[in-house]
Scaffold this motif. Structure first.
Motif, PDB file in Angstrom:
ATOM      1  N   GLY A 144       0.778  -1.230   0.000  1.00 50.62           N
ATOM      2  CA  GLY A 144       0.000   0.000   0.000  1.00 50.62           C
ATOM      3  C   GLY A 144       0.806   1.274   0.000  1.00 50.62           C
ATOM      4  N   VAL A 145       2.104   1.201  -0.287  1.00 52.02           N
ATOM      5  CA  VAL A 145       2.962   2.379  -0.325  1.00 52.02           C
ATOM      6  C   VAL A 145       3.720   2.408  -1.646  1.00 52.02           C
ATOM      7  N   VAL A 146       3.822   3.602  -2.243  1.00 53.54           N
ATOM      8  CA  VAL A 146       4.576   3.800  -3.474  1.00 53.54           C
ATOM      9  C   VAL A 146       5.894   4.475  -3.116  1.00 53.54           C
ATOM     10  N   TYR A 147       6.994   3.859  -3.514  1.00 54.52           N
ATOM     11  CA  TYR A 147       8.325   4.404  -3.231  1.00 54.52           C
ATOM     12  C   TYR A 147       8.963   4.861  -4.543  1.00 54.52           C
ATOM     13  N   SER A 148       9.629   6.026  -4.459  1.00 57.15           N
ATOM     14  CA  SER A 148      10.280   6.569  -5.639  1.00 57.15           C
ATOM     15  C   SER A 148      11.549   7.279  -5.205  1.00 57.15           C
ATOM     16  N   ALA A 149      12.600   7.220  -6.040  1.00 58.28           N
ATOM     17  CA  ALA A 149      13.868   7.894  -5.736  1.00 58.28           C
ATOM     18  C   ALA A 149      14.392   8.535  -7.007  1.00 58.28           C
ATOM     19  N   ASN A 150      14.870   9.780  -6.895  1.00 58.62           N
ATOM     20  CA  ASN A 150      15.353  10.463  -8.093  1.00 58.62           C
ATOM     21  C   ASN A 150      16.864  10.613  -8.087  1.00 58.62           C
ATOM     22  N   ASP A 151      17.391  11.251  -9.144  1.00 57.36           N
ATOM     23  CA  ASP A 151      18.840  11.297  -9.310  1.00 57.36           C
ATOM     24  C   ASP A 151      19.517  12.381  -8.482  1.00 57.36           C
ATOM     25  N   THR A 152      18.781  13.066  -7.611  1.00 56.15           N
ATOM     26  CA  THR A 152      19.411  13.964  -6.650  1.00 56.15           C
ATOM     27  C   THR A 152      19.517  13.321  -5.266  1.00 56.15           C
ATOM     28  N   GLY A 153      19.116  12.062  -5.163  1.00 57.64           N
ATOM     29  CA  GLY A 153      19.198  11.363  -3.901  1.00 57.64           C
ATOM     30  C   GLY A 153      17.993  11.541  -3.007  1.00 57.64           C
ATOM     31  N   THR A 154      16.885  12.047  -3.538  1.00 56.06           N
ATOM     32  CA  THR A 154      15.664  12.211  -2.759  1.00 56.06           C
ATOM     33  C   THR A 154      14.794  10.968  -2.891  1.00 56.06           C
ATOM     34  N   VAL A 155      14.307  10.470  -1.757  1.00 55.47           N
ATOM     35  CA  VAL A 155      13.458   9.278  -1.717  1.00 55.47           C
ATOM     36  C   VAL A 155      12.117   9.666  -1.112  1.00 55.47           C
ATOM     37  N   TRP A 156      11.021   9.232  -1.756  1.00 55.12           N
ATOM     38  CA  TRP A 156       9.668   9.526  -1.289  1.00 55.12           C
ATOM     39  C   TRP A 156       8.922   8.232  -0.980  1.00 55.12           C
ATOM     40  N   ALA A 157       7.953   8.350  -0.078  1.00 50.49           N
ATOM     41  CA  ALA A 157       6.981   7.285   0.169  1.00 50.49           C
ATOM     42  C   ALA A 157       5.603   7.923   0.160  1.00 50.49           C
ATOM     43  N   PHE A 158       4.696   7.418  -0.695  1.00 48.81           N
ATOM     44  CA  PHE A 158       3.342   7.943  -0.830  1.00 48.81           C
ATOM     45  C   PHE A 158       2.331   6.845  -0.519  1.00 48.81           C
ATOM     46  N   ASP A 159       1.205   7.249   0.048  1.00 51.61           N
ATOM     47  CA  ASP A 159       0.094   6.323   0.208  1.00 51.61           C
ATOM     48  C   ASP A 159      -0.414   5.941  -1.179  1.00 51.61           C
ATOM     49  N   ALA A 160      -0.479   4.638  -1.472  1.00 53.17           N
ATOM     50  CA  ALA A 160      -0.840   4.198  -2.816  1.00 53.17           C
ATOM     51  C   ALA A 160      -2.266   4.561  -3.193  1.00 53.17           C
ATOM     52  N   ASP A 161      -3.174   4.643  -2.228  1.00 49.28           N
ATOM     53  CA  ASP A 161      -4.578   4.957  -2.511  1.00 49.28           C
ATOM     54  C   ASP A 161      -4.820   6.443  -2.689  1.00 49.28           C
ATOM     55  N   THR A 162      -4.211   7.253  -1.822  1.00 51.51           N
ATOM     56  CA  THR A 162      -4.535   8.684  -1.792  1.00 51.51           C
ATOM     57  C   THR A 162      -3.475   9.573  -2.409  1.00 51.51           C
ATOM     58  N   GLY A 163      -2.248   9.088  -2.488  1.00 53.64           N
ATOM     59  CA  GLY A 163      -1.146   9.917  -2.952  1.00 53.64           C
ATOM     60  C   GLY A 163      -0.562  10.804  -1.875  1.00 53.64           C
ATOM     61  N   ASP A 164      -1.078  10.707  -0.647  1.00 59.75           N
ATOM     62  CA  ASP A 164      -0.546  11.522   0.446  1.00 59.75           C
ATOM     63  C   ASP A 164       0.893  11.111   0.738  1.00 59.75           C
TER      64      ASP A 164
END
Length: 414
Positions: A144-164
């Motif tokens: 239930g969590v979406v994880y993403s990481a970009n080329d500046t070294g930032t990592v995010w975790a979002f609620d898969a249902d709401t995008g929060d």
């Protein structure tokens, strides 16, 4: 941005390819990249024919091969009929690879960076979109969590249902300053992120750092894999295993000059297999004991007869498959060759193993001669041959074989 009208046509029949004797079930008249087959739906990023002014050729989205800078389309796997299409890009913009679970997740990227992260429902409606979280790499979805990481070294975790946004972390360099390029290797007990200097393990709940390991070499990192909490890192001069921030072992490649095309093939029978570009255009398969790092298997040099392609390696069920002018099957325990076959279509361009859940009989497929596919059992018996018009971009095997070219997407009978 939202769903758009369907304009592409579908040919449905027991037709033969005009250049081959292969029968296909249907043909969708726009090419691109097949990213997933799920719940009787084929998910494709269409390829537009926008030309880049920089090189006079088709735009190619970094780390999203093959290039695909058109809309996203969902095709019925049985008929090829478009169920829905989404968005439209072009020129120096495109969508990254799709991650398909109960929903569909992907990023939108321009010529310099990635601007948005999208979540679509199964019917193509937008569930949510965020201005942050975009990445060249496909998102990873777990529990239930979406994880993403970009080329500046930032990592995010979002609620898969709401995008929060649940949390965001900036992974710093080893000296505490600057950014490090980041990509998510795996989400298991922690979120494992590959950075320029090594590997960082983040807590899934809040993104805090569980541990990090910075490799003590200035050589570039070529590939990284995580299994059972251990990170395996390959550079141009060594292989390292690390866990809990500590190095477990490392082994030099000794005098062998390792090239940038070196990759980790996989883990099996307590061994880490590395397919390394060595001297000249030759590749060798190395095997390292996962407990000690002892190098106990090294294959003979393998060269590809075409300068346009490299030899290929993949692993399934204790067998390593190597492809060049022939397909070789090696026992992962002993390193002995089980069998080899010659593909009458010509040199091998890619090798793909097939899960037993997807295809009981077929263990491995090879792509040869630009437009031809051949399937084999684990014993080397040829089970299937198919071909399409045009150069194959990629393919996925399900109840049918789904193949994409620059001009079309095909469903081939198995």
């Amino acid at each position: 941005m939202g769903r758009t009208s369907v304009v592409a046509g579908v040919t449905v029949c027991g037709c033969l390819s005009s250049a081959t004797d292969t029968e296909y079930r249907w043909k969708y008249e726009v090419g691109g990249n097949i990213d997933a087959v799920s719940q009787n739906t084929v998910f494709v990023r269409e390829r537009s024919e926008t030309e880049s002014p920089d090189d006079g050729g088709f735009f190619s989205l970094s780390n999203s091969s093959p290039s695909a800078n058109g809309q996203v389309v969902a095709l019925d796997a049985e008929t090829g009929d478009p169920q829905w299409t989404y968005g439209e890009t072009g020129e120096m913009a495109g969508y990254t690879e799709l991650t398909v679970t109960d929903d569909v997740y992907f990023s939108y990227c321009g010529d310099d960076n990635c601007h948005r992260l999208f979540a679509l429902e199964r019917d193509g409606d937008t569930r949510w979109e965020n201005e942050t979280g975009g990445s060249w790499n496909r998102p990873v979805v777990a529990d239930g969590v979406v994880y993403s990481a970009n080329d500046t070294g930032t990592v995010w975790a979002f609620d898969a249902d709401t995008g929060d946004e649940r949390w965001t972390r900036r992974v710093r360099g080893p000296d505490g300053g600057g950014g490090s390029s980041g990509s998510i290797i795996a989400v298991a007990d922690a979120v494992y992120v590959a950075i320029d200097a090594g590997v960082v393990a983040l807590e899934r709940g809040d993104g805090s750092t569980r541990w990090r390991y910075d490799i003590d070499t200035e050589r570039p990192i070529l590939d990284t894999e995580v299994a059972d909490g251990v990170a395996y890192i390959v550079t141009t001069d060594r292989v390292v295993a690390a866990a809990d921030g500590d190095r477990l072992w490392h082994r030099q490649f000794e005098a062998v000059d390792i090239g940038i095309e070196t990759t980790i093939t996989g883990l099996a029978t307590d061994r880490l297999f590395v397919f390394a570009e060595t001297e000249g255009a030759a590749f060798r398969l190395f095997a390292f004991d996962t407990a000690t790092g002892e190098r106990d298997r090294v294959s003979e040099p393998l060269e590809h007869p075409s300068q346009e392609h490299d030899p290929q390696a993949t692993l399934r069920d204790g067998t390593v498959y190597l492809g060049s002018n022939q397909l070789h099957a090696l026992d992962a325990v002993t390193g002995n060759e089980r069998w080899e076959v010659t593909i009458d279509a010509g040199p091998i361009q890619s090798v793909t193993t097939i899960s037993a859940e997807t295809a009981e009989d077929d263990a491995v497929f090879v792509h040869a001669d630009g437009s031809r596919l051949v399937g084999f059992t684990s014993d080397g018996e040829r089970t299937w041959t198919g071909a399409v018009d045009g150069r194959i971009r990629n393919y996925l095997v399900d109840e049918s074989v789904f193949v994409s070219t620059d001009e079309a997407v095909y469903s081939l009978r198995r």
